[in-house]
Design a protein around this motif. Structure first.
Motif, PDB file in Angstrom:
ATOM      1  N   CYS A  75       6.120  22.205   8.579  1.00  0.00           N
ATOM      2  CA  CYS A  75       5.198  21.952   7.472  1.00  0.00           C
ATOM      3  C   CYS A  75       4.381  20.698   7.753  1.00  0.00           C
ATOM      4  O   CYS A  75       4.907  19.694   8.260  1.00  0.00           O
ATOM      5  N   ARG A 102      11.270  23.003   7.588  1.00  0.00           N
ATOM      6  CA  ARG A 102      11.934  23.718   6.502  1.00  0.00           C
ATOM      7  C   ARG A 102      12.666  24.906   7.108  1.00  0.00           C
ATOM      8  O   ARG A 102      12.342  25.366   8.200  1.00  0.00           O
ATOM      9  N   CYS A 155       2.537  30.219   0.603  1.00  0.00           N
ATOM     10  CA  CYS A 155       3.778  29.471   0.433  1.00  0.00           C
ATOM     11  C   CYS A 155       3.694  28.603  -0.812  1.00  0.00           C
ATOM     12  O   CYS A 155       2.673  27.967  -1.059  1.00  0.00           O
ATOM     13  N   GLU A 157       5.634  25.555  -1.539  1.00  0.00           N
ATOM     14  CA  GLU A 157       6.535  24.689  -0.779  1.00  0.00           C
ATOM     15  C   GLU A 157       7.294  23.789  -1.760  1.00  0.00           C
ATOM     16  O   GLU A 157       7.131  22.580  -1.803  1.00  0.00           O
ATOM     17  N   LYS A 175      13.282  18.929   0.747  1.00  0.00           N
ATOM     18  CA  LYS A 175      12.457  20.093   1.089  1.00  0.00           C
ATOM     19  C   LYS A 175      13.258  21.348   1.413  1.00  0.00           C
ATOM     20  O   LYS A 175      12.657  22.365   1.743  1.00  0.00           O
TER      21      LYS A 175
END
Length: 284
Positions: A75, A102, A155, A157, A175
């Motif tokens: 990410c 992630r 996404c 996130e 995360k």
């Protein structure tokens, strides 16, 4: 063509998604048990062609995280100028992009709930575009970067904000809570630079527009992301890059506006689709 992972009748499948339902294709490709295997083997184009003009096999199914066994997800953090300004630390645009990993376990699928853990209630949203690598490469030139993309997806996130502050140099803890984010609903084949260069990303919470920006405003465009990342690691088919979120996340409001059970979050890009999720507390 929209390709996704889904569950029907207790079986994990993958295939095409139409307005009428799902077209299971995984049984036709036993050599590729999952959608990740399809892309890792260079079979995504073949799968897309197999789905054209086919009849629906399932109308009762649930979406899974689009690539539930993805091996590597990277990410890009703080990648829009206004997002950098949100930190109010007076810093200029950084010379290099921020990156963090992630894991697939941290994501759920379309129309599934994001899970708020009992340990902390600062669950936040971050709408982003994610790219899936289809062609391996090392030290890829920015001008050639798009040649290495197989597909696009969306996404959310999701982040437990308080936990990104547990250490000095990383945000990994905040995360990667199980099912705190989402990825999907499907993969869209990448064939035209305009799919990214002209993309407008929007995130809504309970119908209220919270994030709204164009990918062309990124501090580190996607071509540069691929070039930079491939400098230190060989990108492999099936790798996912989550490319950055605009300003407007809940933590940056005063007071913060974190997600609570019952909220509905929608991340949208024309040409890709809408990723929709509710929010639930983790069951005891």
């Amino acid at each position: 063509m929209r390709i996704s992972s889904f569950t029907a009748g207790g079986k994990a499948l993958y295939g095409a998604i139409t307005e009428a339902g799902a077209v299971a294709l995984s049984t036709e490709f036993p050599q590729w048990p999952t959608l990740y295997d399809v892309i890792a083997a260079g079979g995504f184009g073949r799968l897309v062609e197999a789905g054209r003009g086919r009849g629906v096999t399932h109308t009762d199914f649930t979406f899974d995280m689009v690539m539930p066994d993805a091996r590597r997800i990277l990410c890009v953090g703080v990648n829009f100028p206004n997002r950098n300004a949100e930190y109010k630390d007076g810093s200029a645009q950084p010379k290099h992009m921020s990156l963090f990993p992630r894991f697939a376990s941290g994501f759920t699928g379309h129309d599934q709930p994001l899970i708020r853990p009992p340990e902390n209630h600062t669950l936040d949203y971050e709408g982003e575009v994610a790219i899936v690598i289809g062609t391996a490469g090392r030290r890829i030139a920015a001008k050639d970067a798009y040649d290495h993309i197989a597909a696009l997806t969306l996404c959310n996130e999701g982040t437990i904000r308080d936990w990104v502050r547990h250490a000095k140099f990383n945000v990994t803890q905040g995360k990667n809570w199980d099912r705190s984010g989402a990825m999907g609903p499907w993969l869209v084949p990448f064939s035209d630079p305009a799919q990214l260069d002209d993309a407008r990303l929007q995130t809504r919470v309970n119908g209220e527009l919270r994030q709204d920006d164009h990918l062309r405003n990124m501090m580190f465009p996607i071509r540069e992301q691929i070039a930079y990342i491939s400098t230190f690691m060989t990108l492999q088919p099936g790798d996912i890059i989550v490319t950055g979120t605009p300003t407007g996340a809940g933590a940056r409001f005063d007071p913060p506006r974190y997600l609570v059970p019952g909220d509905v979050v929608e991340v949208s890009v024309v040409g890709i689709g809408t990723l929709r999720n509710t929010v639930d507390d983790e069951a005891p």
